[in-house]
Write a protein that holds these residues in place. Structure first.
Motif, mmCIF file in Angstrom:
data_model
loop_
_atom_site.group_PDB
_atom_site.id
_atom_site.type_symbol
_atom_site.label_atom_id
_atom_site.label_comp_id
_atom_site.label_asym_id
_atom_site.label_seq_id
_atom_site.Cartn_x
_atom_site.Cartn_y
_atom_site.Cartn_z
ATOM 1 N N ASN A 1 0.826 -1.203 0.000
ATOM 2 C CA ASN A 1 0.000 0.000 0.000
ATOM 3 C C ASN A 1 0.865 1.260 0.000
ATOM 4 O O ASN A 1 0.598 2.224 -0.729
ATOM 5 C CB ASN A 1 -0.924 -0.016 1.227
ATOM 6 C CG ASN A 1 -1.850 1.189 1.244
ATOM 7 O OD1 ASN A 1 -2.404 1.581 0.222
ATOM 8 N ND2 ASN A 1 -2.017 1.790 2.418
ATOM 9 N N GLU B 1 2.439 1.787 -3.419
ATOM 10 C CA GLU B 1 1.473 2.349 -4.374
ATOM 11 C C GLU B 1 1.272 3.841 -4.108
ATOM 12 O O GLU B 1 1.223 4.655 -5.048
ATOM 13 C CB GLU B 1 0.152 1.595 -4.247
ATOM 14 C CG GLU B 1 -0.886 2.050 -5.267
ATOM 15 C CD GLU B 1 -2.160 1.217 -5.184
ATOM 16 O OE1 GLU B 1 -3.111 1.543 -5.907
ATOM 17 O OE2 GLU B 1 -2.174 0.240 -4.391
ATOM 18 N N GLU C 1 4.250 5.774 -5.511
ATOM 19 C CA GLU C 1 4.184 5.961 -6.962
ATOM 20 C C GLU C 1 3.233 7.092 -7.315
ATOM 21 O O GLU C 1 3.524 7.923 -8.204
ATOM 22 C CB GLU C 1 3.749 4.660 -7.643
ATOM 23 C CG GLU C 1 4.769 3.539 -7.578
ATOM 24 C CD GLU C 1 6.054 3.904 -8.303
ATOM 25 O OE1 GLU C 1 5.982 4.608 -9.332
ATOM 26 O OE2 GLU C 1 7.138 3.516 -7.824
ATOM 27 N N ASP C 2 2.103 7.137 -6.621
ATOM 28 C CA ASP C 2 1.155 8.219 -6.891
ATOM 29 C C ASP C 2 1.766 9.576 -6.577
ATOM 30 O O ASP C 2 1.633 10.542 -7.344
ATOM 31 C CB ASP C 2 -0.117 8.017 -6.054
ATOM 32 C CG ASP C 2 -0.912 6.787 -6.506
ATOM 33 O OD1 ASP C 2 -0.713 6.366 -7.680
ATOM 34 O OD2 ASP C 2 -1.707 6.259 -5.710
#
Length: 736
Positions: free
Chosen positions: A374, A377, A380-381
């Motif tokens: 999590n 991710e 990366e955002d």
């Protein structure tokens, strides 16, 4: 006439292996510059003197017949006084720009436009009538095209290297007219340059105004793009968004680091659990787990029961009941059963607790992995948001930079436009000025003795050198031992200088070794004897054929003196005169010509009877023989072979003199019978081609070809020979 000495045991006479053919098919000529310089020194001196005389005479004649006078104007070029060029194309006014400007103006000075202006100028006919007369037609008009073409041949303009000056010159046979014409060219050029400057400034002004307008339009377009981006992307909060993204990314990175440390710890714990499960002795439970199990309600109840049974057993024993009593045994049995139940229950509870720990660790690892995924991710955002924000910042920055560059360019071009307007108003001087006016020259440009003199000397010396080198190349005669080295399959075994080179002036050259043993010629024969004797001993040879190349080569003299040198070194020598055409050895040693070789070959005499002793008891002579018995063909028969075989058993060295190889085939026959052979050639007589052919023939014979002896070498052809001869004579003269 005497009897030959008693025979000695014969020496072995092995034949050397046949030599293979040479890979060289032609003769190359080498030129020794030092030798040529010494040989033709006075020729070069005379050529130099002639060159000087021709240079002086040529300078005088050319000065009267075809003089050339050159009048010159010098212009000075200046760097640009404005920033026009920079405004146009971004260049800077450096040295390269000035050099390009000077090159351009030099071309303009001699351009057809300027020269045509000069030709059309009415002053040309009055100030340079001699030059202009050939181009005036019958109607009085000037042939402009022809005059311009001829004038371009006489007018020259070029920048002076390393300076800011341009030289314009006119060359003609009349100094006054040359000065007048170059003055007209100067005036025409200055007028043309002023027109070109005015036209160029107008074109620059228009071009700069157009570029300024285009630049302003480009600035407006760029500013519109920038404003649109600011509105669309809400750039006002851009800095806060970038700061928030950076903080969020920092927190994510810290959480990721913490989770990864926990993952590593749990993975290590699970690995320990799995190792205990695989252990042969079973699982080793921790103290904390044991303590937890001991506090279990069931375990505590079993312990209380065991404690109650222990009290009952103690009470029964207190009443005096023995160990073997049934009541004691029943109680002990009940306690043992309770103890077994305790152990089994404890083991079960421990294993359940251990399995719960393993399951808990695995569940914890799964949760941490999920948290890690999590966070990755989310990272990366955040990175994508940061990249987008960075792109927007860069785009706005690029637009700002482009706007600034365009505005700077507009400012430069506006300055250039103001400079052009200032020049048009006459506030600045032009870039070309006359530094030195034309004037009548006081010295000729051509001819000049400082040039004609050395050039004449160089040409005469070059021609002389070419003739000498050509003569040396075309002269194929053998002049020294170095010429023999150029011949394939030929080697030098000795060099005998010409008799005229010997300071002792020998009278009888045929016996110079005996008559003047300290002379230069005698020493030369000694130096020749040593390598010959060494080669003959190494190969086991006794008979040596002395082959003259051509008549007058001096082979008889060489044979007689070699025989004397061998005899002087305590060798028993037999000298055979096999030249039945022109025998001479009997006259050299003052003996009769018969009986001799012809008699032995005819079977009318034996070697012992025909051999004559000379003044040296170690040297015997076998003369040519009776005239009527001189049959040339017998030289190649078995009788000659037997004679040589007999001589080898009685003498240490057998020398055979024969007729020249060019005029007879006797040498070819005898070279197949004798152990070895040498070729005698006279310097400045035989040619290299002939020597090469004779060397090939002797190499192909059965006897070993030892090499070539060069006779009659002169110091003029030998280079360093004269100095060696003088040193040898001086040394022996001091010794005597």
């Amino acid at each position: 006439m005497t009897t030959a000495p008693a025979p000695r045991p014969p020496m072995p006479t092995p034949r050397p292996p046949a030599q293979g053919p040479s890979s060289t098919t032609g003769l190359q000529v080498t030129i020794d510059p030092v030798r040529l310089l010494k040989k033709y020194l006075w020729v070069f001196v005379a050529a130099g003197v002639i060159g000087v005389v021709l240079g002086v005479v040529g300078n005088i004649v050319l000065g009267r017949v075809a003089p050339v006078w050159r009048s010159t104007v010098i212009f000075q070029a200046f760097p640009p006084t404005t920033q026009i060029d920079q405004a146009m194309d971004g260049r800077t006014g450096n040295k390269d720009e000035l050099e390009r400007f000077m090159q351009t103006q030099a071309q303009v000075m001699t351009s057809p436009r300027v020269l045509e202006t000069v030709v059309r100028n009415p002053r040309l006919l009055s100030e340079a009538p001699t030059w202009a007369e050939p181009y005036v037609a019958g109607d009085g008009n000037m042939d402009t095209r022809t005059a311009v073409r001829e004038l371009s041949k006489d007018v020259r303009a070029a920048p002076m290297r390393g300076t800011e000056f341009i030289q314009l010159s006119m060359s003609y046979r009349d100094p006054a007219e040359a000065t007048a014409i170059v003055g007209l060219v100067r005036g025409a050029y200055m007028s043309t340059f002023a027109q070109m400057s005015t036209t160029s400034r107008g074109e620059h002004q228009t071009s700069l105004q157009r570029l300024i307008n285009e630049g302003r339009a480009q600035v407006r377009t760029l500013q519109t793009q920038r404003d649109q981006i600011l509105v669309d992307e809400d750039i006002g909060t851009l800095d806060n968004r970038i700061s928030e993204s950076a903080q969020e990314l920092q927190k994510i990175v810290e959480n990721l680091a913490s989770i990864r440390l926990n993952v590593e710890a749990i993975e290590d714990q699970i690995a320990g659990f799995e190792a205990q499960l695989r252990a042969p002795g079973g699982v080793t439970y921790s103290d904390s787990l044991r303590e937890t199990v001991n506090r279990d309600q069931e375990i505590r109840a079993i312990r209380q029961r065991i404690d109650g049974l222990d009290q009952m057993i103690a009470s029964t024993r207190g009443r005096g009941i023995g160990e073997g009593h049934r009541d004691i045994l029943v109680l002990q049995s009940q306690r043992a059963a309770a103890q077994d139940m305790l152990e089994s229950t404890r083991e079960r509870r421990l294993r359940d607790g251990f399995d719960a720990q393993v399951d808990g660790a695995r569940r914890g690892l799964s949760q941490l992995r999920a948290q890690e995924a999590n966070l990755l991710e989310r990272r990366e955002d955040v990175n994508r948001r940061n990249n987008e924000l960075t792109r927007l910042v860069r785009q706005i920055s690029d637009l700002d930079s482009e706007i600034q560059r365009t505005q700077d360019s507009i400012l430069d071009r506006e300055n250039g436009l103001r400079n052009i307007q200032a020049i048009s108003a006459g506030r600045f001087a032009d870039r070309i000025q006359v530094f030195q006016q034309e004037r009548i020259p006081d010295a000729r440009a051509f001819p000049r003795l400082i040039v004609i003199g050395p050039l004449s000397v160089f040409l005469v010396l070059g021609l002389t050198t070419g003739v000498i080198v050509l003569r040396e190349i075309l002269d194929q005669r053998v002049k020294s031992a170095s010429d023999i080295t150029l011949i394939p399959r030929a080697r030098v075994v000795g060099v005998i200088p010409d008799a005229s080179e010997d300071p002792s002036a020998p009278k009888n050259i045929a016996t110079v070794f005996r008559d003047q043993p300290r002379g230069v010629l005698a020493e030369s024969f000694r130096q020749t004897r040593s390598p010959l004797l060494k080669k003959m001993r190494q190969a086991g040879h006794k008979s040596l054929l002395v082959v003259p190349g051509m008549p007058e080569s001096g082979a008889t003299t060489v044979a007689s003196n070699l025989a004397l040198t061998f005899a002087a070194s305590d060798h028993r020598v037999l000298l055979i005169d096999a030249n039945m055409r022109r025998p001479a050895l009997h006259r050299v040693f003052e003996r009769g010509d018969h009986p001799g070789l012809a008699d032995v070959l005819a079977g009318e005499a034996t070697l012992d009877a025909a051999a004559q002793i000379t003044n040296d008891e170690n040297l015997h002579l076998l003369a040519c023989g009776t005239d009527r018995l001189r049959v040339f063909e017998r030289l190649g028969t078995q009788a000659m072979r037997d004679l040589l075989a007999d001589a080898r058993t009685k003498y240490d060295v057998v020398l055979v003199d024969v007729a020249p190889a060019v005029v007879s085939g006797d040498a070819g026959s005898l070279s197949n019978l004798c152990d070895a052979s040498v070729l005698v050639v006279r310097a400045l007589s035989e040619k290299r081609g002939l020597v090469a052919r004779l060397c090939n023939e002797l190499n192909e014979s059965q006897g070993e070809f030892l090499g070539v002896l060069v006779n009659g070498v002169r110091s003029a052809a030998g280079g360093y020979l004269k100095r060696n001869i003088q040193a040898t004579h001086k040394y022996h003269a001091a010794e005597s």
